[in-house]
Design a protein around this motif. Sequence first.
Motif, PDB file in Angstrom:
ATOM      1  N   LEU A  84       0.801  -1.220   0.000  1.00  0.00           N
ATOM      2  CA  LEU A  84       0.000   0.000   0.000  1.00  0.00           C
ATOM      3  C   LEU A  84       0.834   1.270   0.000  1.00  0.00           C
ATOM      4  CD1 LEU A  84      -2.774  -1.105   2.528  1.00  0.00           C
ATOM      5  CD2 LEU A  84      -2.962  -0.858   0.043  1.00  0.00           C
ATOM      6  N   SER A  85       2.118   1.153   0.237  1.00  0.00           N
ATOM      7  CA  SER A  85       2.949   2.350   0.349  1.00  0.00           C
ATOM      8  C   SER A  85       4.265   2.127  -0.382  1.00  0.00           C
ATOM      9  CB  SER A  85       3.206   2.628   1.835  1.00  0.00           C
ATOM     10  OG  SER A  85       3.950   3.792   2.006  1.00  0.00           O
ATOM     11  N   PRO A  86       4.788   3.093  -1.092  1.00  0.00           N
ATOM     12  CA  PRO A  86       4.294   4.467  -1.197  1.00  0.00           C
ATOM     13  C   PRO A  86       3.109   4.601  -2.165  1.00  0.00           C
ATOM     14  CG  PRO A  86       6.287   4.258  -2.491  1.00  0.00           C
ATOM     15  CD  PRO A  86       6.065   2.931  -1.813  1.00  0.00           C
ATOM     16  N   THR A  87       3.029   3.733  -3.176  1.00  0.00           N
ATOM     17  CA  THR A  87       1.899   3.751  -4.100  1.00  0.00           C
ATOM     18  C   THR A  87       1.265   2.367  -4.092  1.00  0.00           C
ATOM     19  OG1 THR A  87       3.054   5.349  -5.515  1.00  0.00           O
ATOM     20  CG2 THR A  87       1.213   4.174  -6.498  1.00  0.00           C
ATOM     21  N   PRO A  88      -0.047   2.285  -3.867  1.00  0.00           N
ATOM     22  CA  PRO A  88      -0.680   0.962  -3.839  1.00  0.00           C
ATOM     23  C   PRO A  88      -0.478   0.207  -5.145  1.00  0.00           C
ATOM     24  CG  PRO A  88      -2.185   2.641  -3.040  1.00  0.00           C
ATOM     25  CD  PRO A  88      -1.015   3.363  -3.626  1.00  0.00           C
ATOM     26  N   ARG A  89      -0.086  -1.043  -5.013  1.00  0.00           N
ATOM     27  CA  ARG A  89       0.062  -1.911  -6.180  1.00  0.00           C
ATOM     28  C   ARG A  89      -0.243  -3.337  -5.775  1.00  0.00           C
ATOM     29  NH1 ARG A  89       4.762  -1.068  -9.280  1.00  0.00           N
ATOM     30  NH2 ARG A  89       4.791   1.033  -8.498  1.00  0.00           N
ATOM     31  N   LEU A  90      -0.677  -4.108  -6.751  1.00  0.00           N
ATOM     32  CA  LEU A  90      -1.064  -5.483  -6.483  1.00  0.00           C
ATOM     33  C   LEU A  90      -0.551  -6.362  -7.624  1.00  0.00           C
ATOM     34  CD1 LEU A  90      -4.446  -6.491  -5.046  1.00  0.00           C
ATOM     35  CD2 LEU A  90      -3.491  -7.814  -6.916  1.00  0.00           C
ATOM     36  N   MET A  91       0.083  -7.468  -7.274  1.00  0.00           N
ATOM     37  CA  MET A  91       0.595  -8.407  -8.250  1.00  0.00           C
ATOM     38  C   MET A  91      -0.318  -9.638  -8.264  1.00  0.00           C
ATOM     39  SD  MET A  91       2.969  -6.230  -7.280  1.00  0.00           S
ATOM     40  CE  MET A  91       3.434  -6.735  -5.660  1.00  0.00           C
ATOM     41  N   PHE A  92      -0.557 -10.170  -9.460  1.00  0.00           N
ATOM     42  CA  PHE A  92      -1.453 -11.316  -9.601  1.00  0.00           C
ATOM     43  C   PHE A  92      -1.000 -12.205 -10.753  1.00  0.00           C
ATOM     44  CE2 PHE A  92      -3.022  -7.816 -12.084  1.00  0.00           C
ATOM     45  CZ  PHE A  92      -3.472  -8.377 -13.277  1.00  0.00           C
ATOM     46  N   HIS A  93      -1.361 -13.494 -10.657  1.00  0.00           N
ATOM     47  CA  HIS A  93      -1.058 -14.443 -11.719  1.00  0.00           C
ATOM     48  C   HIS A  93      -1.949 -14.158 -12.920  1.00  0.00           C
ATOM     49  CE1 HIS A  93       1.606 -17.048  -9.432  1.00  0.00           C
ATOM     50  NE2 HIS A  93       0.754 -16.969  -8.417  1.00  0.00           N
ATOM     51  N   THR A  94      -1.364 -14.268 -14.096  1.00  0.00           N
ATOM     52  CA  THR A  94      -2.104 -14.046 -15.336  1.00  0.00           C
ATOM     53  C   THR A  94      -2.505 -15.386 -15.948  1.00  0.00           C
ATOM     54  OG1 THR A  94      -0.031 -13.985 -16.565  1.00  0.00           O
ATOM     55  CG2 THR A  94      -0.921 -11.862 -15.817  1.00  0.00           C
ATOM     56  N   ARG A  95      -3.407 -15.335 -16.899  1.00  0.00           N
ATOM     57  CA  ARG A  95      -3.885 -16.555 -17.548  1.00  0.00           C
ATOM     58  C   ARG A  95      -2.786 -17.239 -18.358  1.00  0.00           C
ATOM     59  NH1 ARG A  95      -9.083 -17.814 -17.566  1.00  0.00           N
ATOM     60  NH2 ARG A  95     -10.515 -16.385 -16.585  1.00  0.00           N
TER      61      ARG A  95
END
Length: 143
Positions: A84-95
């Motif tokens: 969430l810090s410094p900039t919120p980002r989220l990593m996820f598995h792709t198809r």
Amino acid sequence: MRIRPIPISRIQQKFRQSQSWMTGFCGGRNSGKTKIGTVHISQVASDGELWMAVSPDNNMIRDSAFPTFLETVRYSGQYVSHNLSPTPRLMFHTRDGGIATVIFKGAEVPEKLRGSSVAGLWFDEASIIHKMAFDIAIGCCRF
């Protein structure tokens, strides 16, 4: 990796079937606008891609866009990690078996949207985002 299907409405399915390079999903409160945005990104992103989710301000990111995306990728089994810090980002598995990232930015200062090269954009609550933010953010897309 097996991705668990995410239930969506018939109207949301029609939205997902669009072949247009730019789409919008309009609806009233609780119609699933934020949800279908998260489903769309999580299903079309490819390995190594960076996507940008733009909300009117940082409060809306923390109250709606980010939690909805987090819930969606956890439900589908695609979740990798987030910060969430410094900039919120989220990593996820792709198809395609890789990992993509979505970065969340507020549009209250449109100039701060500059700089990133992204594979795609998602405007959450687009009707209350200033046109300047759209003009700047769309320039970050690399087709």
